[in-house]
Design a protein around this motif. Structure first.
Motif, PDB file in Angstrom:
ATOM      1  N   ASN A  34       0.825  -1.213   0.000  1.00  0.00           N
ATOM      2  CA  ASN A  34       0.000   0.000   0.000  1.00  0.00           C
ATOM      3  C   ASN A  34       0.854   1.256   0.000  1.00  0.00           C
ATOM      4  N   LYS A  54       3.922   1.543  -1.074  1.00  0.00           N
ATOM      5  CA  LYS A  54       4.582   1.673  -2.387  1.00  0.00           C
ATOM      6  C   LYS A  54       3.604   2.169  -3.445  1.00  0.00           C
ATOM      7  N   MET A  55       2.389   1.619  -3.435  1.00  0.00           N
ATOM      8  CA  MET A  55       1.407   2.029  -4.446  1.00  0.00           C
ATOM      9  C   MET A  55       1.003   3.487  -4.258  1.00  0.00           C
ATOM     10  N   VAL A  69       3.650   5.563  -5.816  1.00  0.00           N
ATOM     11  CA  VAL A  69       3.517   5.549  -7.282  1.00  0.00           C
ATOM     12  C   VAL A  69       2.369   6.457  -7.719  1.00  0.00           C
TER      13      VAL A  69
END
Lengths: 52, 490
Positions: A41, A43-44, A47
């Motif tokens: 989560n 990392k996303m 991004v």
């Protein structure tokens, strides 16, 4: 034959890698997957933020 | 008062329309023209296609949501654009044809000050003989998960196949792409593993032969030329990642394949080496190629200017570099940033509706000259982000004038998350969760793999599966414009 060796038989030789029992069990280990859930989560979200 | 007309009510069009309505308020008009009465969270169609969700769980009525947002809604399809108006109309306008019951077939013109084309794709089933019915719809030989209705049909066919296996009849499943120029391999990728999981759950996995057929030149291309991701301390190619998953689940594969013909129980294909073959099946889900929806454009004198506004594939030209050049000379900077039409500055295209400058995957042809390569994906997260950037730009142009700064959202500076589930149980499902940054590789910025490997990663497990569930509820909540919807990112 071990499950991870199923696709490396004489008749059907695969060049890829197949996960063994430890990796497979970690994929459904709730405690480990909860940690991965948090990591994924974060990392996303990074991004997504970089994309806007 | 200015009027913004948005063509399309999918991920991109809905994002553009709802944000524009919020930012413009009641001083200006936002109009949505979409042939559908319902919004569909397409990623969850996969679960509908295996009977794990109902159609109602992945769709909702658009009319009450648009009423709440103050958006004027026409359930109609756009037929043509007159960006200069006509002899009898000074203002630019769109000609629409109603699809709603009671008004079906009636045409009307809708004038606009700004136009956003977010029509999404035409599902071009008829590009492959036997895949379509000859009238632009899906044929009887295969199933699809591209729409919620298609997915319901697919789930019934899958249930029949499982019953046959329980009765002792082996079944061959063929899943993948129905043409050499398809995109959206991710949806088929997800569906094949959900079928595998359903067979396992039903206790008939040993009776199922499951095969993947795809126009990718290697497994894991995904229409993005593949990617390299961090897995287990290694930087691993998506080829190895995907092959590992297919081999682990016992799914055979046939790649570099252009499906040239579909018949009942059989497909014919041509491979990248020029050879031709046939594959039998009992159940096939083959994604059709996408094309533009066939909008025409006319100038003030009524002359056809479709070729000026649209690329030959029917998608709208935007601020991309469409100069034909070899693969070695492709650059990230070829990709559009503002999605503004170069001829008419008050027109934009968002999501699948914009014409990409070229492929992302390496172009391939068989020795017979048949192109066999995935076309670029523009669905999901990129569609939403582009839709929002376009909404920003149009709102600024309305409020500050036509010279206002345009907002940018290049796919070469944008990431995407892809969560492909394999099963749906809260404690038993797994998913391949992948993120890629950026979607279009930039080898000048990232000389190694073209992408930032800190933010391009993938793994298989329950965690991704939970994320997939959360995304389902979160995006439907957002699309319904429930409280706090603007806080949920695209």
């Amino acid at each position: 034959m071990k499950e991870e060796e199923l696709n490396f038989g004489k008749e059907k030789f695969s060049l890829t890698m197949i996960p063994g029992n430890a990796t497979r069990s970690m994929r459904t280990c709730v405690v480990w997957q909860f940690i991965r859930f948090l990591v994924l989560n974060v990392k996303m979200i990074i991004v997504v933020r970089k994309s806007h | 008062m200015a009027r913004l007309v948005v063509l399309g009510g999918g991920v991109s069009g809905h994002t553009t329309a709802t944000f524009a309505a919020k930012w413009l308020g009641s001083k200006h008009e936002v109009v949505v023209v979409t042939p559908n009465s319902k919004w569909n969270w397409i990623p969850s169609n996969i679960w509908v296609g295996v009977g794990q969700m109902t159609k109602e769980e992945v769709t909702f009525d658009l009319a009450p949501v648009y009423k709440k947002a103050g958006i004027i809604y026409h359930q109609a399809k756009a037929v043509s654009i007159n960006p200069e108006g006509s002899a009898s109309n000074e203002k630019p306008f769109v000609t629409i044809e109603y699809t709603e019951a009671g008004k079906a077939g009636e045409t009307e013109i809708v004038e606009y000050d700004y136009l956003v084309n977010a029509t999404g794709p035409k599902l071009n089933f008829d590009a492959t003989p036997g895949l379509g019915d000859g009238n632009g719809q899906m044929g009887d030989n295969t199933v699809s998960v591209c729409t919620a209705e298609h997915a319901v049909h697919a789930s019934h066919k899958l249930a029949e196949a499982i019953e046959k296996m329980k009765g002792g009849t082996r079944q061959k499943f063929l899943v993948g792409t129905g043409h050499g120029l398809c995109t959206c391999q991710g949806a088929a990728f997800e569906y094949v593993f959900n079928i595998e999981n359903e067979c396992r759950k039903a206790g008939v996995r040993d009776m199922a032969d499951i095969k993947w057929i795809s126009n990718e030149s290697f497994l894991g291309d995904f229409g993005m030329g593949g990617l390299h991701m961090k897995v287990g301390g290694y930087v691993v190619s998506s080829k190895l990642f995907a092959e590992s998953l297919y081999a682990e689940r016992g799914v055979d594969w046939l790649i570099g394949a252009h499906t040239s013909k579909v018949e009942k129980g059989k497909v014919e294909y041509e491979l990248l080496d020029g050879s031709k073959g046939e594959e039998a099946f009992d159940f096939a889900m083959l994604i059709p190629p996408f094309a533009g929806v066939g909008l025409k454009a006319y100038d003030k004198a009524g002359e056809d200017i479709t070729g000026t506004v649209f690329a030959p594939n029917g998608f709208m030209k935007v601020d991309a570099d469409y100069t034909a050049k070899p693969y070695a000379e492709w650059r990230a900077s070829d990709w559009p940033r503002t999605y503004q039409n170069p001829t008419y500055s008050n027109m934009f295209a968002a999501g699948i509706a914009f014409a990409p400058p070229h492929l992302i995957s390496k172009p391939m042809k068989s020795p017979n000259g048949t192109p066999i390569n995935p076309t670029p994906p523009r669905t999901g997260m990129p569609s939403g982000i582009i839709g929002k950037a376009v909404a920003y730009s149009v709102c600024d142009m309305i409020k500050k004038g036509d010279k206002a700064h345009l907002h940018e959202a290049s796919m070469a500076e944008m990431g995407a998350a892809c969560v492909a589930s394999a099963g749906k149980g809260v404690l038993t499902g797994t998913a391949a969760a992948m993120t890629v940054y950026p979607v279009v590789p930039d080898f000048e910025k990232y000389p190694g793999t073209g992408r930032d490997t800190d933010y391009t990663f993938g793994e298989v497990g329950l965690a991704g599966h939970w994320i997939k569930h959360i995304l389902h509820f979160l995006f439907i909540y957002k699309a319904k414009l429930n409280p706090g919807w603007t806080l949920i990112p695209e």
